[in-house]
Each structure stands twice: as C-alpha cells, then as structure tokens.
Design an enzyme around this catalytic site. Structure first.
Site, short mmCIF file in Angstrom:
data_model
loop_
_atom_site.label_atom_id
_atom_site.label_comp_id
_atom_site.label_asym_id
_atom_site.label_seq_id
_atom_site.Cartn_x
_atom_site.Cartn_y
_atom_site.Cartn_z
N TYR A 205 0.86 -1.19 0.00
CA TYR A 205 0.00 0.00 0.00
C TYR A 205 0.89 1.23 0.00
O TYR A 205 1.87 1.29 0.75
CB TYR A 205 -0.90 0.00 1.24
CG TYR A 205 -1.77 1.23 1.40
CD1 TYR A 205 -1.54 2.15 2.43
CD2 TYR A 205 -2.83 1.49 0.53
CE1 TYR A 205 -2.33 3.27 2.60
CE2 TYR A 205 -3.63 2.62 0.69
CZ TYR A 205 -3.38 3.51 1.72
OH TYR A 205 -4.17 4.62 1.88
N ASP B 256 9.34 3.09 -0.86
CA ASP B 256 8.32 3.79 -0.07
C ASP B 256 8.63 3.50 1.40
O ASP B 256 8.28 2.45 1.92
CB ASP B 256 6.92 3.30 -0.45
CG ASP B 256 5.85 3.99 0.39
OD1 ASP B 256 4.65 3.78 0.13
OD2 ASP B 256 6.21 4.72 1.33
N LYS C 225 4.90 9.75 8.48
CA LYS C 225 4.85 9.23 9.84
C LYS C 225 5.94 9.78 10.76
O LYS C 225 5.85 10.92 11.21
CB LYS C 225 4.84 7.68 9.79
CG LYS C 225 3.60 7.11 9.03
CD LYS C 225 3.59 5.61 9.03
CE LYS C 225 2.58 5.06 8.06
NZ LYS C 225 1.19 5.13 8.52
P1 KE4 Z 1 -0.53 8.65 4.54
O1 KE4 Z 1 -1.10 9.34 3.32
O2 KE4 Z 1 -1.59 7.85 5.29
O3 KE4 Z 1 0.26 9.61 5.45
O4 KE4 Z 1 0.56 7.60 4.02
C1 KE4 Z 1 0.16 6.64 3.05
C2 KE4 Z 1 1.12 5.46 3.13
C3 KE4 Z 1 2.12 5.37 2.17
N1 KE4 Z 1 3.00 4.35 2.19
C4 KE4 Z 1 2.94 3.39 3.15
C5 KE4 Z 1 3.94 2.28 3.13
C6 KE4 Z 1 1.94 3.45 4.15
O5 KE4 Z 1 1.88 2.47 5.10
C7 KE4 Z 1 1.02 4.50 4.14
C8 KE4 Z 1 -0.10 4.61 5.16
N2 KE4 Z 1 -0.12 3.61 6.19
C9 KE4 Z 1 -1.41 3.31 6.76
C10 KE4 Z 1 -1.25 2.15 7.74
N3 KE4 Z 1 -0.89 0.96 7.11
C11 KE4 Z 1 -2.00 4.52 7.43
C12 KE4 Z 1 -3.19 4.22 8.31
C13 KE4 Z 1 -4.45 4.72 7.64
O6 KE4 Z 1 -4.61 4.57 6.40
O7 KE4 Z 1 -5.32 5.22 8.40
#
Ligand code: KE4
Length: 426
Positions: free
Chosen positions: A141, A236, A264
């Site tokens: 993801y 990523d 994060k």
């Molecule tokens: P954000 O747009 O949520 O800040 O980041 C997206 C993203 C991009 N790349 C990786 C590897 C990620 O894990 C994420 C977002 N992680 C999720 C949890 N697996 C965020 C939690 C959520 O979607 O509420």
C-alpha cells in the site's frame, strides 16, 4: 452504552463510516472503535477511561511514544511564533539538512502526507524518464493516489484494473502489478513492457499485508533489474523510514533507491510527508525543473518543529534502535511460545511485527491472505479486552516505540497466552 459507542453513533451521521480513515472503523474485527482521549508514553486512554498499552502509535509516527517532552516543547515554542506563513523558514532548512544527513539523499521536498509523497515521487519518476508505466506489488500500500489504487489486470503482464471506484481505467492501465519477494514476476513485467517502465515502487519491508520481510536478495535484485532497464527504484519508506535505522531501510539493508518517500516518523505526529533522492532527479522539480508539485502547508513550521525534535533524538541516541530491536525480539519469541498450540506465524523486522493465523510461513501476499480472519478477530478482541490496543486488521503491523518497557512486553505476551485457551475469550 459506552461513550465510544455514543460518539461512534454521532460520528456515523456526519462522517463516512464515522471515521476519517477507513481502518479506524474496526469493520474487519466486528466491533465499534474505541475513541481515544489521550496518550502518554506507551499508553493511551479511551473516552471511557480505559487504559491500554498502545501497539499502534498512530500507525507508526510515535516512535518515541505519546507526549514526548522534547517534541511537545518544540511544538509549544513554534506555536507561539505563529502557525503558518507560506514562506520559507529556517526550520525547513534544518529539517532538509537533517533528513539528507540521516538518509544519504542529496535533496528532499516536504509535503503533508505519505500519499502526497508517493504521488509526487511517481510524477517525478515519469517526468524524469519520459516513461508512463509503474510497477507496484500486490498487497503493498502506498497511500490513496489513483495510480496506486490498482490491482493486477486480467492479463498478468498488462496494465492493471482500478482497485477503487473513481479511478479511471486509463490511469490503472499504466500500473503493472508484480508479486512481492518474486523477482521473476518483476523481470517478466519489465521484459513485456520494455523501455516503458518509469519506476518500480516497493515497501522495502511490506507492512500493509501484515509484516512480510524482503527475502535475501529481493531488494538487491530489484536494484539490479532497475539498473538493467533504465527504470527508477522507489523505496516507499513511509513506515520503515527512520524506524529500522536512522537511515531507514536503505541503511538497514544496504540497498540504495533512486527516490525515497517518507511520512509518519518524519512529522513526529504532525502531518508531514517527504520525497527525495539524487540532486539530478530532484532538480527536475519546480520551481527548478519541469515537474510541478506544490503545497500550502508543506514545511509548516509547527510540523517541522515536531519532526525535527523527534529526528534529532533518533539521530543522537542510536541505542534507541538497539532497544527497539531487543524488545521486538523479546515480543516475537514470547508470542511464538504463547501461541505454539495453534496455527500462527510471527513475522518481525525490528520494531514491526504481525501475527498471522495460518499454518505456513508468510513470505508472500498469497500466504498472508491464507490467514484465518476469524482467529485474528478473536486475537484482536482478546487483546483489547485485556487492555492491549493493537491493529484492527490482519494486514497491518504492530508498532513498538521507545517508551515500551520489558514489563509491558511481558504483559502483552501473558495476555496473548490467555486468548485462545481461557473461557472468557473463546
Ligand atoms: P498517509 O497518506 O496515510 O500519510 O501515508 C500513506 C502510506 C504510504 N506508504 C505506506 C507504506 C503506508 O503504510 C502508508 C499509510 N499507512 C497506513 C497504515 N498501514 C496509514 C493508516 C491509515 O490509512 O489510516
């Protein structure tokens, strides 16, 4: 009715699913979300006053725990000077210099989320190479930008199909899907789309299918294949960045990517994302180059203050990483023992762990999907009942932070050992 249930009822009237991000709705574990009120160190309290050991840490940002004094103080000082200017600030220079020093990249651009970092890195890769296709991995993801909400198309070697409503087929068609830890699947896509693939994007440690470590040689193989095909490699590191090591997965595995995305931890709990790489690539970005990207709150001084405070501690205290790995190993060993009577696998990289409820080792997305989700639901609810706040989905990670103690790790292990054997949890 608990206060969380009352809030959830009200929330569902005015927010889709009652949440601002789908996983928080706890739909895959069949319970209502516990609304949180406050956190301190490795603990959180819900609005009904119940205390939990926190194994989510806001999905990774809080590697130092909740209300870390240095982060809170830095934010407090920044707030008193103003929330935002839309103009360059010294804090942005400090942040960029620190990120480049810790990660070894030449240049970095701040954005406001991991999604925005990935979206921008993909655009840069396409702009820099003049190519349009992207290879991603099933089960990985990368946020919700259209090009990443794509599943394998009908023809395994052709473009993908939308994995969400609202994603045009034309966009999905440019995203190819490979299998994580399966280099031949990447090689075949590169061969079938020779000269057309701008980038391969990968979570160096898959954590959105649950934690699935890269097999030995996998990341090195991606580097080689990208070099052979004039394709850029994008790591990523929204989850792994600054978590596996100060330099993230690039340092931890000794493999350099062409572009890296962050999120994060870099924000210390505030909305921050970033992407970066070589000077040659990053100088393609506006206002210097032809690849456009912008943001009203990018480099926001309050967010920079939080991120800088956290990164400075991580950079200056290498023993934090030793502690995280030691406690991760303690939890992994303890959970394996506690769950030895049932089909379960414990995957771990450093402070990232997932328990999969399946017979076979989980080294691929298909293996992860063979997990018994009914068992996982019992696991989640059994932990929650005992005051352990963990990810409400089989396909997420548990995140340890520097505030977790050995005693708390042992408590988590003890709680795990009750769930599938004690009456009240069956
Ligand atoms: P954000 O747009 O949520 O800040 O980041 C997206 C993203 C991009 N790349 C990786 C590897 C990620 O894990 C994420 C977002 N992680 C999720 C949890 N697996 C965020 C939690 C959520 O979607 O509420």
């Amino acid at each position: 009715m608990t206060r969380s249930e009352q809030l959830f009822e009200a929330a569902q009237k005015v927010m889709p699913g009652g949440v601002n991000s789908p996983v928080r709705a706890c739909r895959s574990v069949g319970t209502y979300p516990r609304f949180l009120d406050r956190g301190l160190g490795s603990h959180v309290w819900d609005v009904d006053g119940k205390e939990y050991i926190d194994l989510i840490g806001s999905w990774g940002p809080l590697i130092l725990g909740h209300c870390c004094d240095a982060v809170e103080q830095a934010v407090g000082e920044a707030i008193r000077k103003g929330l935002s200017f839309g103009a360059p600030t010294a804090a942005e220079v400090d942040m960029a210099e620190l990120v480049c020093e810790m990660t070894g990249i030449d240049m970095v651009r701040m954005v406001n989320s991991g999604t925005e970092a990935v979206m921008s890195a993909l655009r840069l890769a396409r702009g820099a190479t003049g190519r349009s296709k992207i290879i991603k991995f099933a089960g990985c993801y990368h946020g919700h930008t259209d090009a990443m909400l794509v599943k394998a198309g009908s023809g395994a070697l052709t473009g993908g199909a939308p994995d969400s409503a609202g994603v045009p087929a034309e966009i999905a068609g440019d995203t190819l899907t490979a299998s994580y830890n399966d280099l031949p699947s990447v090689e075949a896509l590169l061969k079938a789309n020779s000269g057309q693939v701008a980038a391969v994007i990968v979570e160096p440690v898959a954590a959105n299918m649950g934690v699935v470590p890269p097999q030995p040689g996998f990341l090195e193989g991606l580097r080689r294949l990208c070099d052979e095909n004039g394709t850029l490699l994008i790591f990523d590191e929204v989850i792994t960045g600054f978590r596996l090591a100060p330099g993230g997965a690039q340092e931890y595995y000794g493999v350099r990517a062409d572009l890296v995305t962050y999120g994060k931890i870099i924000g210390g709990g505030m909305p921050v994302g970033a992407y970066g790489g070589s000077r040659k690539l990053m100088e393609q970005v506006a206002p210097l180059g032809p690849v456009y990207q912008a943001g009203t709150l990018s480099g926001n001084p309050v967010a920079m203050a939080a991120g800088l405070a956290q990164l400075r501690i991580l950079k200056s205290t290498p023993e934090i990483y030793e502690n995280l790995d030691r406690r991760g190993a303690m939890l992994e060993k303890g959970l394996k023992q506690a769950l030895s009577g049932i089909p379960a696998q414990v995957n771990r990289v450093g402070s990232l762990l997932t328990v999969f409820f399946t017979e076979s080792p989980v080294t691929s997305y298909d293996a992860a999907r063979s997990s018994d989700l009914t068992q996982f639901r019992r696991w989640y609810l059994g932990l929650l009942e005992q005051g352990i706040y963990s990810a409400p989905s089989q396909f997420e990670a548990m995140f340890l932070c520097n505030a977790h103690t050995d005693a708390e790790i042992q408590r988590i292990i003890d709680c795990a050992g009750k769930i599938f054997w004690q009456e009240e949890y069956l």
